[in-house]
Write a protein that holds these residues in place. Structure first.
Motif, mmCIF file in Angstrom:
data_model
loop_
_atom_site.group_PDB
_atom_site.id
_atom_site.type_symbol
_atom_site.label_atom_id
_atom_site.label_comp_id
_atom_site.label_asym_id
_atom_site.label_seq_id
_atom_site.Cartn_x
_atom_site.Cartn_y
_atom_site.Cartn_z
ATOM 1 N N ILE A 413 -2.825 0.025 -0.726
ATOM 2 C CA ILE A 413 -1.337 -0.336 -1.225
ATOM 3 C C ILE A 413 -0.619 0.861 -0.890
ATOM 4 O O ILE A 413 0.721 0.809 -0.374
ATOM 5 C CB ILE A 413 -0.993 -0.558 -2.981
ATOM 6 N N TYR A 414 -0.892 1.682 -1.112
ATOM 7 C CA TYR A 414 -0.059 3.685 -0.435
ATOM 8 C C TYR A 414 0.809 2.870 0.540
ATOM 9 O O TYR A 414 1.752 3.359 1.359
ATOM 10 C CB TYR A 414 -1.641 4.609 -0.705
ATOM 11 N N ASP A 415 -0.523 2.534 2.048
ATOM 12 C CA ASP A 415 -0.289 2.615 3.386
ATOM 13 C C ASP A 415 0.789 1.069 3.726
ATOM 14 O O ASP A 415 1.557 1.698 4.716
ATOM 15 C CB ASP A 415 -1.544 1.893 4.016
ATOM 16 N N ALA A 416 0.388 0.491 2.903
ATOM 17 C CA ALA A 416 1.967 -0.866 2.860
ATOM 18 C C ALA A 416 2.804 -0.276 2.820
ATOM 19 O O ALA A 416 3.856 -0.437 2.930
ATOM 20 C CB ALA A 416 0.937 -2.214 2.419
ATOM 21 N N LEU A 426 4.600 8.367 -4.688
ATOM 22 C CA LEU A 426 3.555 7.507 -4.845
ATOM 23 C C LEU A 426 3.188 8.322 -5.403
ATOM 24 O O LEU A 426 2.552 9.044 -5.130
ATOM 25 C CB LEU A 426 3.614 6.767 -3.721
ATOM 26 N N ILE A 427 2.189 7.956 -6.937
ATOM 27 C CA ILE A 427 1.408 8.180 -7.802
ATOM 28 C C ILE A 427 1.020 7.352 -7.920
ATOM 29 O O ILE A 427 -0.440 6.472 -7.812
ATOM 30 C CB ILE A 427 2.154 8.078 -8.735
ATOM 31 N N SER A 428 -0.920 9.036 -7.975
ATOM 32 C CA SER A 428 -2.223 7.988 -7.349
ATOM 33 C C SER A 428 -2.530 8.178 -9.716
ATOM 34 O O SER A 428 -2.478 8.912 -10.332
ATOM 35 C CB SER A 428 -3.214 9.266 -7.315
ATOM 36 N N SER A 429 -3.223 7.247 -10.376
ATOM 37 C CA SER A 429 -3.897 7.105 -11.243
ATOM 38 C C SER A 429 -5.088 8.226 -11.782
ATOM 39 O O SER A 429 -5.852 7.842 -10.094
ATOM 40 C CB SER A 429 -4.018 5.782 -11.957
ATOM 41 N N SER A 430 -5.907 8.286 -12.559
ATOM 42 C CA SER A 430 -6.783 8.731 -12.424
ATOM 43 C C SER A 430 -7.619 8.174 -13.983
ATOM 44 O O SER A 430 -7.171 7.444 -14.797
ATOM 45 C CB SER A 430 -6.849 10.620 -12.395
ATOM 46 N N GLN A 450 -5.609 13.243 1.342
ATOM 47 C CA GLN A 450 -4.582 13.719 2.064
ATOM 48 C C GLN A 450 -2.383 12.453 1.765
ATOM 49 O O GLN A 450 -1.833 12.937 1.420
ATOM 50 C CB GLN A 450 -4.119 14.225 3.409
ATOM 51 N N ASP A 451 -3.797 11.012 1.221
ATOM 52 C CA ASP A 451 -2.579 10.560 0.562
ATOM 53 C C ASP A 451 -2.044 10.397 -0.349
ATOM 54 O O ASP A 451 -1.450 9.955 -1.083
ATOM 55 C CB ASP A 451 -2.775 9.172 1.520
ATOM 56 N N ILE A 452 -2.568 11.546 -1.275
ATOM 57 C CA ILE A 452 -2.376 11.702 -2.601
ATOM 58 C C ILE A 452 -1.651 12.532 -2.626
ATOM 59 O O ILE A 452 -1.550 13.556 -3.084
ATOM 60 C CB ILE A 452 -3.797 12.144 -4.247
ATOM 61 N N GLU A 453 0.254 12.092 -3.261
ATOM 62 C CA GLU A 453 1.157 12.866 -3.424
ATOM 63 C C GLU A 453 2.008 13.731 -4.620
ATOM 64 O O GLU A 453 1.847 15.046 -4.469
ATOM 65 C CB GLU A 453 2.582 11.931 -3.137
#
Length: 670
Positions: A413-416, A426-430, A450-453
């Motif tokens: 989803i991030y890449d798209a 973009l935010i990642s959950s934990s 590295q894609d986790i902003e």
């Protein structure tokens, strides 16, 4: 040194044994920080929208509120295939099919009402209200069908109310007389008359003007003949909603949100996003357009149903009204882990859902929000009345999702999204579990760390945990992602719980070099619905009031006193750091003022000596103090008992001040 007087800080009585504390700060130990962005976390729970912010006055307008969760079979009064089906959040959903609707006279009515699937308005709203008048009404003058609203309806003399509904008659002959009514179902408006109901569904629209006040009023529909007719999507809004009646939002509640001035709004949740199965996930496309074609949905939290009148489009309108950036939380196809089986190593049996669907769903949602009107979903936004892009800034990928399956889905989803919308943050959950204190240790397990902003960490803990983790963020790796606290809930006796959350946020402010985001919650609740609850949201509302609570004022004081420079500051009793009183010192670079914040989580008073290295002499201070006790709460039943107290004082550094029990004080000086 001096002790501030009663007028300055509140007296410490001679009878009170006052403990001594020392606040040691150093202007030479400075760190550049970014002011925390303070926003709201919105989730449909406790009648925050339905029966609150969303100004719809009719409850169960589409007769869908009793609809059970889609895809959930029931056997022996338990949901089938659910882990621990007797858990408090997993009780089988039951509510009267005609909740919100009654008939008069109360003792015996010649009118029967029921929910029916026969002859539906459309496939999206399969149920309607079947009204059967089975007696000669001349024997029962005034018999009527009444909607009670959400604990009544707030009706104000001289105000206009916009009514619309669909009706169809199979055997009914006669008129319908419709009016506003008081709490005893007596008319308090001129009556509008509908005659010759069609044998096909037809929409009717009227305006009703109130001739009296009643904050527990209702809507009255009085038949004049016998037979059967059906009603659906019976909807009524006050004419004075926010934006001069153009919006669907209650103006008093929106005004309170505006007063806070949030930086962003996180929506639509929360557990609303991932649901308990695929059918109950947030499907935004079902929440836009004509309300008669919005099916609504069962939700995990009481009162368990939302009409989605406050849908995806309306969330963005709300962001614009309150001046906030939008943060949309998109589902990943993973459901609430509380409803999933797992082994002893916490490996979950996730549902087999199509990740490509959720990738496209996220892209479509973004296109609806900010896409050009030449695009499919941008054009849909324009057709719904908003050709200009909405203020979407953040997209969070999932809510409380984690583990290997999530890491794969996050990457895709991030890449798209990043390929098409590189400017979105973009935010990642934990991971959510309480015992997981070091949530960041899982970052290395992502396919592309590295894609986790921005990393969203949710905490539901205790004041003791806050004390033990006051320096938690100081130890974070500064080369890692920015920090976001999307949900924070500190459970304990009021007001200690709220003050502990304030301490947590001060620790976050001190670490502003990590570009922190903080979403305050619980945002609001309907007071009639949660009256006996220990929860302390920012706002409480009834049909006619929206009040600011102790939690609001504490959050607002933090919101209004952000800093751009943080200095070292420690409170101790001389031997060890205090685990009850906390302080931070910073500088507001816009005003060039020092900002000293002090929170006392305890019910004890203290005398605190203040020593700030690099600062001496007298300083004129603007002091703002917020205080309460374990018994004093600000509610719609008890207004005006809590508010910050402001005063001008002079401190002579080094200085001594009184720290009141259960208090938050902010000093501003140059």
């Amino acid at each position: 040194m001096m002790l501030l007087s009663l007028l300055a800080c509140g007296a410490l009585t001679a009878q009170t044994t006052v403990s001594q504390l020392n606040l040691q700060a150093d202007l030479n130990a400075a760190r550049k920080v970014r002011p925390v962005e303070y926003g709201f976390h919105y989730e449909e729970i406790g009648m925050i929208g339905e029966g609150g912010l969303y100004a719809e006055m009719v409850r169960n307008r589409g007769l869908e509120e009793a609809t059970p969760p889609k895809g959930m079979a029931v056997m022996n009064e338990q949901y089938v295939g659910v882990v621990n089906p007797t858990g408090p959040n997993k009780k089988v959903f039951h509510v009267s099919p005609v909740i919100g609707w009654v008939t008069t006279p109360c003792a015996y009515s010649p009118i029967e009402i029921s929910r029916t699937k026969k002859n539906p308005l459309n496939e999206k709203n399969p149920h309607s209200l079947r009204v059967f008048v089975h007696k000669n009404l001349s024997e029962f003058p005034g018999a009527a069908v009444v909607n009670q609203g959400f604990f009544g309806m707030n009706i104000e003399k001289g105000e206009r109310y916009k009514l619309s509904f669909y009706a169809v008659a199979s055997t009914y002959k006669g008129e319908l007389k419709i009016s506003l009514a008081d709490r005893d179902a007596r008319s308090i408006s001129p009556t509008v008359v509908v005659d010759n109901l069609s044998k096909d569904w037809k929409k009717y629209e009227f305006e009703l003007t109130a001739t009296a006040d009643d904050d527990r009023g209702c809507l009255r529909i009085e038949p004049s003949g016998q037979g059967i007719f059906q009603l659906d999507i019976v909807s009524m809004f006050p004419g004075n909603t926010w934006d001069n009646g153009k919006s669907v939002f209650r103006k008093d509640i929106v005004q309170n949100l505006v007063d806070y001035a949030p930086d962003f709004l996180r929506f639509p949740g929360g557990c609303i996003v991932h649901g308990i199965n695929e059918e109950t996930m947030y499907h935004w496309k079902e929440t836009i357009g004509d309300i008669a074609r919005r099916p609504g949905a069962w939700s995990k939290w009481a009162p368990f149903f939302r009409s989605d009148g406050l849908g995806y489009h309306e969330f963005y309108e709300l962001c614009e009204y309150i001046g906030a950036d939008a943060m949309y939380v998109t589902p990943t196809g993973m459901v609430c882990t509380e409803f999933l089986h797992r082994d002893k190593n916490r490996n979950f049996e996730h549902l087999d859902t199509d990740i490509d669907y959720y990738v496209q769903d996220a892209l479509d949602a973004i296109e609806y929000a900010i896409g050009d009107t030449a695009t499919r979903w941008g054009a849909e936004r324009a057709r719904n009345g908003h050709p200009e892009p909405f203020p979407l800034k953040y997209v969070e990928i999932g809510n409380e999702d984690f583990g290997p399956e999530y890491y794969k889905r996050y990457k895709k989803i991030y890449d798209a999204i990043k390929a098409k919308y590189p400017r979105l943050i973009l935010i990642s959950s934990s991971i959510i579990f309480k015992e997981e204190n070091d949530k960041r240790k899982y970052i290395k397990d992502y396919l592309s760390p590295q894609d986790i902003e921005v990393y969203d960490e949710h905490y539901y803990q205790t004041p003791e945990w806050v004390a033990e983790n006051y320096y938690k963020f100081d130890e974070y790796d500064r080369t890692g992602p920015d920090i976001f606290i999307g949900e924070l809930g500190i459970g304990d006796q009021y007001p200690r719980s709220v003050l502990a959350e304030g301490v947590f946020k001060m620790a976050l402010e001190r670490n502003g070099d990590m570009n922190p985001l903080m979403a305050d919650r619980p945002l609001m609740r309907n007071w009639d619905f949660v009256r006996d609850s220990k929860i302390c949201p920012l706002f409480l509302h009834t049909t006619s009031k929206s009040v600011k609570t102790f939690n609001y004022f504490l959050c607002k004081m933090l919101r209004d006193n952000t800093i751009g420079v943080s200095y070292r500051a420690v409170v101790s009793d001389g031997a060890r750091e205090s685990d009850e009183v906390y302080a931070t010192l910073g500088k507001d670079e816009a005003t060039h003022e020092y900002v000293l914040k002090v929170i006392n989580m305890s019910g004890k008073p203290y005398a605190m000596n203040i020593q700030i290295d690099g600062l001496k002499g007298k300083k004129k201070c603007r002091m703002t103090t917020l205080m309460t006790d374990t018994r004093t709460r600000q509610t719609p039943d008890r207004e005006g008992v809590i508010a910050p107290r402001e005063s001008d004082v002079t401190l002579s550094f080094p200085s001594q001040v009184a720290v009141e029990p259960y208090s938050f004080t902010v000093y501003r000086f140059k």
